[in-house]
Each structure stands twice: as structure tokens, then as C-alpha cells.
Design an enzyme around this catalytic site. Structure first.
Site, PDB file in Angstrom:
ATOM      1  CG  ASP A   1      53.615  32.615  35.936  1.00 46.42           C
ATOM      2  OD1 ASP A   1      54.034  33.240  36.942  1.00 46.42           O
ATOM      3  OD2 ASP A   1      53.454  33.168  34.831  1.00 46.42           O
ATOM      4  CG  HIS A   2      57.977  31.279  34.858  1.00 47.13           C
ATOM      5  ND1 HIS A   2      56.840  30.896  34.159  1.00 47.13           N
ATOM      6  CD2 HIS A   2      58.529  32.303  34.161  1.00 47.13           C
ATOM      7  CE1 HIS A   2      56.729  31.652  33.081  1.00 47.13           C
ATOM      8  NE2 HIS A   2      57.732  32.519  33.061  1.00 47.13           N
TER       9      HIS A   2
ATOM     10  CB  CYS B   1      51.283  35.453  36.595  1.00 47.59           C
ATOM     11  SG  CYS B   1      50.082  36.725  36.173  1.00 47.59           S
ATOM     12  N   GLY B   2      53.541  37.261  36.590  1.00 48.11           N
ATOM     13  CA  GLY B   2      54.384  38.445  36.481  1.00 48.11           C
ATOM     14  C   GLY B   2      53.601  39.726  36.659  1.00 48.11           C
TER      15      GLY B   2
ATOM     16  N   GLY C   1      49.967  39.690  37.063  1.00 53.84           N
ATOM     17  CA  GLY C   1      48.666  39.449  37.709  1.00 53.84           C
ATOM     18  C   GLY C   1      47.531  39.463  36.690  1.00 53.84           C
TER      19      GLY C   1
ATOM     20  CG  HIS D   1      32.190  48.254  46.702  1.00 58.69           C
ATOM     21  ND1 HIS D   1      32.249  49.473  46.077  1.00 58.69           N
ATOM     22  CD2 HIS D   1      31.993  48.512  48.019  1.00 58.69           C
ATOM     23  CE1 HIS D   1      32.089  50.433  46.980  1.00 58.69           C
ATOM     24  NE2 HIS D   1      31.943  49.881  48.168  1.00 58.69           N
TER      25      HIS D   1
ATOM     26  NE  ARG E   1      25.098  48.802  42.431  1.00 56.60           N
ATOM     27  CZ  ARG E   1      25.355  49.849  43.197  1.00 56.60           C
ATOM     28  NH1 ARG E   1      26.449  49.896  43.931  1.00 56.60           N
ATOM     29  NH2 ARG E   1      24.506  50.856  43.240  1.00 56.60           N
TER      30      ARG E   1
HETATM   31  C1  RB5 Z   1      55.365  35.153  32.046  1.00 52.66           C
HETATM   32  O1  RB5 Z   1      56.513  35.629  31.428  1.00 52.66           O
HETATM   33  C2  RB5 Z   1      54.306  36.226  32.112  1.00 52.66           C
HETATM   34  O2  RB5 Z   1      53.763  36.442  30.868  1.00 52.66           O
HETATM   35  C3  RB5 Z   1      53.246  35.851  33.124  1.00 52.66           C
HETATM   36  O3  RB5 Z   1      53.842  35.681  34.374  1.00 52.66           O
HETATM   37  C4  RB5 Z   1      52.107  36.839  33.340  1.00 52.66           C
HETATM   38  O4  RB5 Z   1      52.577  38.107  33.599  1.00 52.66           O
HETATM   39  C5  RB5 Z   1      51.025  36.810  32.368  1.00 52.66           C
HETATM   40  O5  RB5 Z   1      50.040  37.563  32.439  1.00 52.66           O
END
Ligand code: RB5
Length: 141
Positions: free
Chosen positions: A9-10, A66-67, A69, A99, A137
């Protein structure tokens, strides 16, 4: 050679571009599903897109950024063929392959610095699943 599919994402855009360059330099085949810039988008859209592209029983791996993860991880793990691991250091990354046979790694660009993220990517790509009791597992997931 493992094919790598990338998406972010951004919040993960900048790190995705760095990882893409790094992988191309390492002669990996990379598919980038976006996002294409730092404009605000919704992480589930990209996690679903990537998860649908990862084929069952293939050597493909996915990297979602993402920000934190965390959001990407939650979405990817809703897909039946995905075992996504939140990788934040070398040990967690190694174990996720050895694992759990993780086929997707999620990274938090706001929590993990560039050098650690690249280290994790290298480890994820080169570490093999140990099978044996771990296969039993994983089959129970
Ligand atoms: C975006 O602001 C943020 O919420 C996203 O990147 C992420 O961290 C979500 O889990």
C-alpha cells in the site's frame, strides 16, 4: 529460481521499490502488482490481489508491505493456499520458512528499517522448509 510477486500500500510503497531494485539486481523474476505511488490506498485490495496470484504448490513467493506488516498479513492469511509470515528480523524470517513453509512474507515499512528488510528478503528466499514433523503440523493449519 523462485518467482517473486510484490505488492504494497502507500505505507510500503517506498520500501517495495527498494526491494524490487534489490531483487532485479539479484536476477530474480519480479512481478510488481502495485501500488504505483505514495497516494493513499487500501491494503486489503493489494493483499487479496497478490494472494490470488500465488498458485498452490508452486515455487512462487509473495512479499507484501504496508506500514506495520500486520494488515497485509491478516488479509493474506484468509486465503487457503497462503501461509503469510510477519518477518521482522533474521530469526523470525528463517523460522517462517524452516518450520511454517511460509510462501508470503509481510513487512512493516514503518517498523523495520531498509537494511533489515533487505536482509529478511534474502533469508526468506534462500531458506528451505525442513519438512518432517513440520510438514505434519503445516498440514493441520
Ligand atoms: C496505512 O496507514 C496503514 O494502516 C497500513 O499501511 C498498515 O499498517 C495496516 O496494517
Amino acid at each position: 529460481m523462485k518467482n517473486v510477486i510484490l505488492a504494497s500500500d502507500h505505507g510500503g510503497f517506498k520500501l517495495k521499490e527498494i526491494i524490487k531494485k534489490f531483487l532485479i539486481k539479484k536476477r530474480k523474476k519480479v512481478l510488481d502488482l502495485g501500488t504505483k505511488n505514495a497516494n493513499s490506498v487500501d491494503y486489503p485490495d493489494f493483499a487479496h490481489l497478490l494472494s490470488k496470484k500465488i498458485k498452490k504448490n508452486s515455487k512462487q513467493i509473495g512479499i507484501l508491505i504496508c506500514g506495520s506488516g500486520i494488515g497485509m498479513n491478516m488479509v493474506a492469511n484468509r486465503h487457503k493456499n497462503i501461509r503469510a509470515a510477519l518477518c521482522y528480523n533474521v530469526k523470525s524470517t528463517k523460522l517462517s520458512r524452516q518450520h511454517n513453509n511460509a510462501n508470503v512474507m509481510t513487512l512493516g515499512a514503518r517498523l523495520t528499517n531498509k537494511n533489515m528488510a533487505l536482509k529478511c528478503v534474502s533469508v526468506f528466499l534462500k531458506t528451505n522448509f525442513e519438512g518432517g514433523r513440520h510438514l505434519r503440523r503445516v498440514k493441520k493449519i
